[in-house]
Design an enzyme around this catalytic site. Structure first.
Site, PDB file in Angstrom:
ATOM      1  N   ASP A  67      47.302  -5.762  49.440  1.00  0.00           N
ATOM      2  CA  ASP A  67      47.283  -7.081  48.067  1.00  0.00           C
ATOM      3  C   ASP A  67      45.516  -7.164  47.481  1.00  0.00           C
ATOM      4  O   ASP A  67      45.308  -7.451  48.716  1.00  0.00           O
ATOM      5  CB  ASP A  67      48.421  -7.710  47.771  1.00  0.00           C
ATOM      6  CG  ASP A  67      48.514  -8.399  48.994  1.00  0.00           C
ATOM      7  OD1 ASP A  67      47.306  -8.487  50.117  1.00  0.00           O
ATOM      8  OD2 ASP A  67      49.702  -8.878  49.916  1.00  0.00           O
ATOM      9  N   ASN A 135      59.544 -17.070  50.602  1.00  0.00           N
ATOM     10  CA  ASN A 135      60.774 -16.172  49.655  1.00  0.00           C
ATOM     11  C   ASN A 135      61.180 -15.006  49.931  1.00  0.00           C
ATOM     12  O   ASN A 135      62.203 -14.225  48.974  1.00  0.00           O
ATOM     13  CB  ASN A 135      60.541 -16.768  48.364  1.00  0.00           C
ATOM     14  CG  ASN A 135      59.235 -15.701  48.277  1.00  0.00           C
ATOM     15  OD1 ASN A 135      58.187 -14.940  48.052  1.00  0.00           O
ATOM     16  ND2 ASN A 135      58.948 -16.196  47.049  1.00  0.00           N
ATOM     17  N   HIS A 137      59.048 -12.655  50.404  1.00  0.00           N
ATOM     18  CA  HIS A 137      58.224 -11.382  49.330  1.00  0.00           C
ATOM     19  C   HIS A 137      57.765 -10.949  50.514  1.00  0.00           C
ATOM     20  O   HIS A 137      57.230 -11.601  51.690  1.00  0.00           O
ATOM     21  CB  HIS A 137      57.080 -11.964  48.327  1.00  0.00           C
ATOM     22  CG  HIS A 137      56.227 -12.246  48.458  1.00  0.00           C
ATOM     23  ND1 HIS A 137      55.869 -13.766  48.939  1.00  0.00           N
ATOM     24  CD2 HIS A 137      55.013 -12.560  49.350  1.00  0.00           C
ATOM     25  CE1 HIS A 137      54.811 -14.403  49.047  1.00  0.00           C
ATOM     26  NE2 HIS A 137      54.155 -14.018  50.008  1.00  0.00           N
ATOM     27  N   GLU A 142      57.502 -10.179  45.164  1.00  0.00           N
ATOM     28  CA  GLU A 142      58.497 -11.311  44.617  1.00  0.00           C
ATOM     29  C   GLU A 142      59.517 -11.178  44.402  1.00  0.00           C
ATOM     30  O   GLU A 142      59.508  -9.681  44.127  1.00  0.00           O
ATOM     31  CB  GLU A 142      57.765 -12.118  43.854  1.00  0.00           C
ATOM     32  CG  GLU A 142      56.212 -12.179  44.267  1.00  0.00           C
ATOM     33  CD  GLU A 142      55.360 -13.133  44.760  1.00  0.00           C
ATOM     34  OE1 GLU A 142      56.782 -13.988  45.474  1.00  0.00           O
ATOM     35  OE2 GLU A 142      55.158 -14.632  44.023  1.00  0.00           O
TER      36      GLU A 142
END
Length: 239
Positions: A67, A135, A137, A142
């Site tokens: 990313d 979380n 990811h 996400e």
């Protein structure tokens, strides 16, 4: 899925670094998927030291990063391009032409993502290195209502922004990123995930014992045929 719990991040870095060095020596033109963040830094240090001492060469290795932030210059110290060069590339003999990133500054991000996916289809990643967010990811995939297939532009959640904004002391943290999709990640022949710290314990518990759901993107790894997970005791504390 194979889980190894070790005492600390340094020991994990040695173990995973040794795995990567052995894999490179076995296949010098190996294709690696690479991650950023704190988790892989000890692994990159191990690889750099091995390269500096002549125990491995990266001159024929190809890499594809997961990313990159949107609208952040590559020269910015917080870009993942800069991170990877500082932590790994500039300290090894890898060739710049073999290093691949999503361009977060592309004028047409959809076109950029399609181009990256075409490269990934041809590349056939041998080992994908992953971290995991609080979380759940992976990359910047996400929590969502569905799993992503190809690369795309994502709006970062507040949880992710809160976890990363400490690095942006001089400029505001970007709120969007380009990321490799879950579908592309899952095409890697082997996946290695590193998680350290108590803040990762919930995500790891969901990965190992929870349902497979896009609400926790890392849970998709339950469906991969070759996954190795390296945890410190804190990250493994809820297992």
């Amino acid at each position: 899925m194979r889980i190894t719990v070790m005492d600390n991040a340094r020991e994990i870095g040695k173990a995973v670094g040794r795995m990567f060095v052995d894999a490179i020596n076995e296949k010098p033109d190996i294709t690696l998927g690479l991650a950023t963040g704190a988790s892989p830094i000890p692994t990159y240090k191990y690889i750099c030291k091995a390269c500096e001492s002549g125990k491995v060469s990266l001159k024929n290795v190809s890499t594809y990063n997961l990313d990159e932030y949107v609208n952040l210059p590559r020269s910015d110290k917080n870009s993942y391009y800069s991170f990877m060069h500082e932590q790994l590339f500039d300290r090894t003999d890898i060739k710049e032409k073999n290093i691949h990133f999503l361009n977060g500054n592309a004028r047409d991000t959809e076109k950029e993502c399609r181009k990256y996916d075409e490269m990934l289809e041809k590349a056939h990643i041998d080992i994908q290195l992953l971290g995991v967010g609080r979380n759940g990811h992976i990359g910047f995939n996400e929590p969502s209502i569905c799993f992503s297939k190809g690369s795309f532009k994502v709006k970062l959640t507040q949880s992710t922004i809160n976890a990363n904004k400490k690095y942006f002391s001089e400029n505001p943290m970007p709120t969007e990123a380009l990321t490799m999709g879950v579908g592309s990640i899952m095409k890697a022949k082997k996946i290695v995930l590193i998680a350290t710290g108590i803040e990762k314990a919930d995500a790891i518990a969901a990965l190992v014992n929870g349902d497979v759901t896009p609400v926790c993107p890392v849970s998709i790894l339950q469906f991969h045929h070759d996954v190795e997970i390296f945890l410190d005791k804190a990250a493994a504390s809820l297992l």
